[in-house]
Design an enzyme around this catalytic site. Structure first.
Site, PDB file in Angstrom:
ATOM      1  N   HIS A   1      27.474   7.121  -7.063  1.00  0.00           N
ATOM      2  CA  HIS A   1      27.745   7.805  -5.793  1.00  0.00           C
ATOM      3  C   HIS A   1      29.247   7.755  -5.475  1.00  0.00           C
ATOM      4  O   HIS A   1      29.863   8.781  -5.163  1.00  0.00           O
ATOM      5  CB  HIS A   1      26.921   7.136  -4.686  1.00  0.00           C
ATOM      6  CG  HIS A   1      27.210   7.621  -3.301  1.00  0.00           C
ATOM      7  ND1 HIS A   1      26.454   8.574  -2.661  1.00  0.00           N
ATOM      8  CD2 HIS A   1      28.199   7.282  -2.430  1.00  0.00           C
ATOM      9  CE1 HIS A   1      26.958   8.801  -1.462  1.00  0.00           C
ATOM     10  NE2 HIS A   1      28.020   8.029  -1.285  1.00  0.00           N
ATOM     11  N   GLU A   2      29.824   6.584  -5.603  1.00  0.00           N
ATOM     12  CA  GLU A   2      31.255   6.429  -5.276  1.00  0.00           C
ATOM     13  C   GLU A   2      32.123   7.232  -6.250  1.00  0.00           C
ATOM     14  O   GLU A   2      33.092   7.883  -5.861  1.00  0.00           O
ATOM     15  CB  GLU A   2      31.661   4.955  -5.298  1.00  0.00           C
ATOM     16  CG  GLU A   2      30.900   4.076  -4.305  1.00  0.00           C
ATOM     17  CD  GLU A   2      30.933   4.601  -2.883  1.00  0.00           C
ATOM     18  OE1 GLU A   2      31.920   5.258  -2.510  1.00  0.00           O
ATOM     19  OE2 GLU A   2      29.954   4.377  -2.148  1.00  0.00           O
TER      20      GLU A   2
ATOM     21  N   HIS B   1      32.306  10.899  -5.350  1.00  0.00           N
ATOM     22  CA  HIS B   1      33.301  11.258  -4.323  1.00  0.00           C
ATOM     23  C   HIS B   1      34.660  11.518  -4.990  1.00  0.00           C
ATOM     24  O   HIS B   1      35.385  12.439  -4.618  1.00  0.00           O
ATOM     25  CB  HIS B   1      33.481  10.122  -3.309  1.00  0.00           C
ATOM     26  CG  HIS B   1      32.418  10.038  -2.256  1.00  0.00           C
ATOM     27  ND1 HIS B   1      32.050  11.099  -1.459  1.00  0.00           N
ATOM     28  CD2 HIS B   1      31.657   8.979  -1.833  1.00  0.00           C
ATOM     29  CE1 HIS B   1      31.105  10.699  -0.600  1.00  0.00           C
ATOM     30  NE2 HIS B   1      30.851   9.425  -0.817  1.00  0.00           N
TER      31      HIS B   1
ATOM     32  N   GLU C   1      28.574  13.366   1.609  1.00  0.00           N
ATOM     33  CA  GLU C   1      27.612  12.326   1.224  1.00  0.00           C
ATOM     34  C   GLU C   1      26.464  12.913   0.402  1.00  0.00           C
ATOM     35  O   GLU C   1      26.032  12.324  -0.585  1.00  0.00           O
ATOM     36  CB  GLU C   1      27.049  11.625   2.460  1.00  0.00           C
ATOM     37  CG  GLU C   1      28.062  10.753   3.198  1.00  0.00           C
ATOM     38  CD  GLU C   1      28.699   9.693   2.323  1.00  0.00           C
ATOM     39  OE1 GLU C   1      28.106   9.308   1.293  1.00  0.00           O
ATOM     40  OE2 GLU C   1      29.812   9.263   2.648  1.00  0.00           O
TER      41      GLU C   1
HETATM   42 ZN   LIG Z   1      29.544   8.163   0.136  1.00  0.00          ZN
END
Ligand SMILES: [Zn+2]
Length: 282
Positions: free
Chosen positions: A143-144, A147, A201
């Site tokens: 997830h990170e 980004h 997100e």
């Molecule tokens: Zn996030």
């Protein structure tokens, strides 16, 4: 007079000169939102500023004895990153060649982040309090990383530069170069003060499950991770002062409703199930 024209030209560039970019390929999860970036925040300069700020964070943590204290933890997060990173090529061809770094910071905070250009930190609070399985830890890191692949921070800084464009430009009478050199505070601001948008997100969630599946980690672990996280949030004690100041842990930063997020993660982990199956056979 010439000076006024020059300022007007720069203001115009900052206000209307945003470029539409495609930071990533669609992937199987189909991320195709058009992004705009301001020429005031060039990728190279922004990533360089992020790399510098990352080194400063590491030095500060090291000085306080809060960097990579447990070799087993460091080995674990680096092993997971090593499986994830080659698979970033599914979203952008240049990413596997980035100067990736992965470090563990001793902090009670349940947090992890990836700065632009692939500079990752995982906090011991996340490891201790969530007790993630490898699949779940991979979900956080995927997830990170997503980004960073999507350059969400540069996009956010771009929008800020445009909003504050006139002030910045008039203030930077030393010239364009003066602005470029000043991106360190912008990196810190978007990393540690401003939450990501819900859209960001959701994109990171969906790309994260695809990265997991391609790396042979169970993409459904994002669902159980998120459930653990929201349970913990329900009984969260007041945060001690940490690196990120007032910002809530990244993973929780925008509070899409738990139900909606769980549903989306379930849906998208289903979509990438075949990638997971074939990665496991390799
Ligand atoms: Zn996030």
């Amino acid at each position: 007079m010439r000076y006024v024209v020059w300022i007007a030209a720069l203001v115009l560039t900052s206000l209307v000169g945003c470029q539409t970019v495609e930071t990533t390929e669609r992937g199987l999860v189909g991320i195709d939102r058009k992004q705009t970036m301001s020429p005031l925040v060039p990728a190279d300069a922004f990533n360089k500023a992020a790399a510098d700020e990352y080194q400063k964070v590491l030095q500060a943590m090291n000085k306080k004895g809060q960097l990579n204290r447990d070799p087993a933890q460091v080995e674990r997060v680096r092993r997971i990153a090593k499986r994830l990173i080659p698979n970033t090529s599914a979203f952008r061809a240049d990413a596997p060649g980035w100067a990736w770094e992965v470090n563990v910071i001793s902090s009670d905070e349940v947090n992890a982040w990836c700065m632009p250009g692939g500079k990752i930190a995982v906090y011991t609070g996340l490891l201790a309090r969530l007790k993630p399985t490898d699949d779940e830890l991979d979900a956080v890191m995927g997830h990170e990383i997503s980004h960073a692949l999507r350059e969400h921070s540069r996009e956010q800084a771009s929008h800020q530069a445009v909003e504050g464009g006139i002030i910045n430009i008039v203030g930077a009478a030393t010239g364009y170069g003066g602005l470029v050199q000043d991106l360190g505070p912008a990196v810190l601001n978007v990393m540690f003060n401003l939450p990501h948008s819900r859209t960001d997100e959701t994109e990171a969630d969906r790309m994260g499950v695809e990265l997991a599946a391609r790396a042979g980690y169970d993409p459904r672990a994002a669902v159980s991770l998120w459930e653990k996280m929201s349970q913990l949030e329900g009984k969260r004690s007041p945060q001690s002062s940490t690196l990120s100041g007032g910002k809530p842990p990244e993973w929780l930063s925008t509070h899409p409703s738990d139900e909606r997020r769980t549903h989306d993660l379930e849906n998208y982990s289903e979509r990438v199930a075949s990638l997971y199956e074939s990665a496991r056979k390799r």
